[in-house]
Design a protein around this motif. Structure first.
Motif, mmCIF file in Angstrom:
data_model
loop_
_atom_site.group_PDB
_atom_site.id
_atom_site.type_symbol
_atom_site.label_atom_id
_atom_site.label_comp_id
_atom_site.label_asym_id
_atom_site.label_seq_id
_atom_site.Cartn_x
_atom_site.Cartn_y
_atom_site.Cartn_z
ATOM 1 N N PRO A 57 23.930 -2.188 28.774
ATOM 2 C CA PRO A 57 24.426 -2.167 30.153
ATOM 3 C C PRO A 57 25.369 -1.005 30.472
ATOM 4 O O PRO A 57 25.610 -0.710 31.628
ATOM 5 C CB PRO A 57 25.199 -3.489 30.239
ATOM 6 N N LEU A 58 25.880 -0.304 29.445
ATOM 7 C CA LEU A 58 26.829 0.778 29.740
ATOM 8 C C LEU A 58 26.107 2.104 29.955
ATOM 9 O O LEU A 58 26.681 3.074 30.427
ATOM 10 C CB LEU A 58 27.836 0.927 28.603
ATOM 11 N N PHE A 59 24.857 2.153 29.533
ATOM 12 C CA PHE A 59 24.050 3.375 29.667
ATOM 13 C C PHE A 59 24.613 4.535 28.857
ATOM 14 O O PHE A 59 24.460 5.693 29.215
ATOM 15 C CB PHE A 59 23.829 3.738 31.140
ATOM 16 N N THR A 60 25.276 4.182 27.753
ATOM 17 C CA THR A 60 25.628 5.170 26.734
ATOM 18 C C THR A 60 25.655 4.449 25.396
ATOM 19 O O THR A 60 26.035 3.275 25.331
ATOM 20 C CB THR A 60 27.001 5.838 26.979
ATOM 21 N N ASP A 61 25.257 5.173 24.335
ATOM 22 C CA ASP A 61 25.358 4.587 22.994
ATOM 23 C C ASP A 61 26.669 5.002 22.339
ATOM 24 O O ASP A 61 26.863 4.816 21.151
ATOM 25 C CB ASP A 61 24.147 4.982 22.138
#
Ligand code: HEC
Ligand code: HEC
Length: 604
Positions: free
Chosen positions: A525-529
């Motif tokens: 959901p944060l759209f970053t790893d």
């Protein structure tokens, strides 16, 4: 009109009939009735209009709404009040001021604000902040007859007295940031042909919060910051990093004439916001929302001085643009009790200021040399200050900054981005970075594009010390953290207006996002790893370093893109300026598939 009542010290204007559930009122706009005996104050999160009787100095009416309010306009006879109310599907409510009843509800766009009534009162113009356009409402038919595109986040507007031209302040610059001449523009709409013209303000202009046409209709004045983004942000002295300004646009030929600085050599006038003219046009009033002051500028004397400067002479104009003493002798700075003056109304020799953070209205009579407080009135009983609210105040406050030059919000308006690059020394100099949004910063360590701060908490403390040049108690930094953690994403204008759901195209794009490989590095959901990596974008002094994978929530509003702001649009990120080989992956997509992918990331 002159008030005779002098009540020094804060007074309670209202017991508030309707509960506010512990929430602040956050006044965002104030208007005066034609005779000056009443003020209408629109409260944002307070979701109400409060009517202040200026003779008895008390709130005598409270009109409740279901949404956050954003702006006000009043008919000439004072009978109809137009109230803009926010949200993805915004509206304008027409209120009968006698009864307080809603007469009708008109459609508007995403977060409508700054309503303007034409002189014949047949047309209402409304800025849709997150749709980047202006709604034209035919009031006789009660219908939207046009949507006119402007540039980016229109937040203020004013009509020329003849109603022929609508001047619109675009809050932020558009376009890439790694270029010369980045800066915001004023849009001018010809209300007859509905054609638009853009007037670029001087380089580095951003944060255009207010615009007003002079009462004689001869020029429009915009208030804004001037960012000196070309130099490393290593000191604040003499406006090195940032100054505040008013820009004069001649109405007859729509040319930008002069930009005059509002700061003094050793004290800034930070976060300039609201602007107004006295009825005779002789006094120009500007608020500093970061320092809680007003500037009262003597207009005829100002023009006497400006006459000596040839607007066609670039050198003379450049000197003026750096002159921190130009207003000395013709401007008074007046402090007052309220905090966060974001709206003002001038009536005769009085200015009424609505204060966003102190939930109060100040009345100031400026016929006296020092300005004389008529009243400092709370709009309701105090509510306890939460850590989040205290943090929001501190984030916007320049009182503790060295010489009051700026606050965090000067580069992070509404805790987002100002659309510019800055050469902060945190990662070396000569390698400017695009200002980041604070949304989700605390849950996506590391912080800063190159991850030079371990987390946002460290970034906040570094900002206080190295950008504001102030040493502040840990408790204040903790409250700023609390505020930034409490930020909610604004629903994307690219979503379905009624349901807020993804559109059909965006649903298709969501699939592409996963199949093309975006989700590998930008997983929901944060759209970053949260990984640092080299995706082939770092150049010059940053070559060989790693860049933090950015989160993509609200990416529709944070242009320009990539660490150095080189990509003006999301289309550019997917196209020629791609990263991580995505332009190659994306080149396998058809035009429709690419559009779907864009529709998806614009909806996040
Ligand atoms: C002169 C403009 C400017 C001012 C003033 C400013 N910032 Fe920033 N801020 C930036 C820029 C530019 C970046 C991106 C820098 C980078 O990545 O190296 C940034 C990044 C950040 C980040 C990192 C966010 C993330 O997700 O990585 C935080 C946290 C931050 N700023 C907090 C603050 C606070 C708190 C203040 C006030 C004390 C402040 N900033 C004042 C320009 C500014
Ligand atoms: C290998 C990991 C990786 C992949 C795959 C990847 N990205 Fe990125 N993305 C990054 C990194 C790292 C950055 C920051 C680059 C920079 O600023 O120089 C970034 C930046 C972005 C940005 C700019 C965000 C901003 O705030 O400036 C967008 C938009 C974006 N990516 C979308 C996508 C899309 C869409 C895809 C798939 C087509 C994708 N990315 C694939 C790692 C990746």
């Amino acid at each position: 009109m002159r008030l005779r009542i002098f009540a020094l010290g804060a007074i309670l204007l209202s017991g508030l009939v309707n509960s506010r559930g512990g929430h602040p009122l956050s006044p965002v706009d104030v208007l005066s009735s034609p005779g000056g005996d009443r003020l209408y104050v629109a409260c944002g999160s307070g979701q109400r209009v409060l009517c202040v009787d200026t003779t008895g100095i008390q709130v005598d009416q409270e009109i409740m709404f279901d949404h956050e309010l954003t702006g006000l306009e009043l008919s000439q006879d004072g009978q109809q009040l137009y109230v803009t109310a926010g949200g993805l599907q915004g509206s304008v409510l027409e209120i009968d001021t006698e009864t307080g009843n809603t007469v009708r509800c008109l459609d508007a766009g995403h977060t409508p604000m700054a309503p303007q009534l034409s002189p014949d009162e047949k047309t209402l113009y409304v800025c849709n902040r997150f749709d980047n356009d202006v709604t034209v409402v035919d009031l006789e038919r009660g219908e939207t007859v046009a949507r006119i595109p402007v540039v980016r986040e229109p937040v203020a507007a004013d009509l020329s007295p003849d109603g022929r031209l609508l001047f619109v302040a675009n809050l932020l610059p558009s376009g890439a940031a790694n270029v010369k001449d980045a800066g915001a523009v004023v849009s001018v709409i010809d209300t007859t042909s509905r054609k638009t013209r853009q007037i670029p303000l001087i380089e580095g202009s951003t944060g255009v919060r207010g615009i007003k046409v002079s009462p004689d209709g001869s020029y429009a004045v915009a208030v804004h910051h001037v960012a000196h983004y070309q130099v490393p942000a290593t000191q604040l002295e003499r406006g090195w990093v940032m100054t505040s300004a008013i820009s004069f646009i001649r109405v007859s030929d729509l040319s930008l004439l002069y930009t005059v600085l509002l700061d003094d050599a050793e004290q800034g006038f930070p976060n300039p916001w609201a602007i107004g003219f006295s009825g005779d046009g002789n006094t120009l009033v500007v608020s500093s929302a970061g320092l809680n002051q007003l500037s009262l500028i003597q207009v005829p004397e100002l023009f006497e001085k400006l006459k000596l400067i040839d607007p066609q002479d670039p050198q003379a104009v450049a000197v003026l643009g750096n002159d921190l003493s130009f207003l000395s002798g013709i401007r008074r700075r007046i402090g007052f009790n309220g905090v966060g003056p974001r709206a003002l109304a001038v009536v005769g020799n009085c200015v009424y200021v609505a204060n966003y953070f102190s939930d109060s209205v100040d009345g100031i009579d400026f016929s006296f040399a020092e300005g004389c407080t008529l009243f400092n009135g709370s709009l309701g009983p105090d509510v306890p200050l939460t850590d989040e609210r205290r943090g929001e105040i501190l984030f916007n406050d320049a009182r503790d900054c060295f010489q009051n030059w700026l606050s965090c919000a000067s580069c992070h308006p509404d805790a987002r981005t100002d659309g510019l690059n800055w050469d902060l020394p945190n990662d070396g100099v000569g390698n400017p970075k695009n200002a980041k949004s604070m949304l989700l910063a605390h849950v996506t360590p590391a912080a800063m594009w190159l991850g030079v701060r371990a987390d946002a908490e460290t970034g906040v403390r570094a900002g206080l010390r190295h950008i504001e040049f102030s040493v502040r108690p840990e408790d204040e930094a903790r409250c700023i953290d609390a505020y930034l953690k409490s930020l909610h994403p604004v629903p994307s204008p690219f979503r379905d207006r009624e349901t807020g759901a993804l559109t059909v195209a965006a649903e298709r794009g969501k699939l592409a996002f996963e199949t093309v490989g975006c989700a590998g590095c930008h997983p929901a959901p944060l759209f970053t790893d949260l990984q640092m990596r080299d995706v082939g974008t770092l150049l010059g002094r940053d070559e060989g370093r790693l860049v933090d994978t950015p989160q993509l929530v609200e990416v529709w509003r944070t242009a320009p893109y990539l660490h150095d702001g080189r990509a003006a649009t999301l289309g550019d990120v997917l196209g020629s300026m791609g990263h991580a080989g995505i332009s190659k992956a994306a080149s396998g997509l058809s035009k429709e598939e690419l559009d779907d992918l864009l529709a998806y990331i614009r909806s996040l």
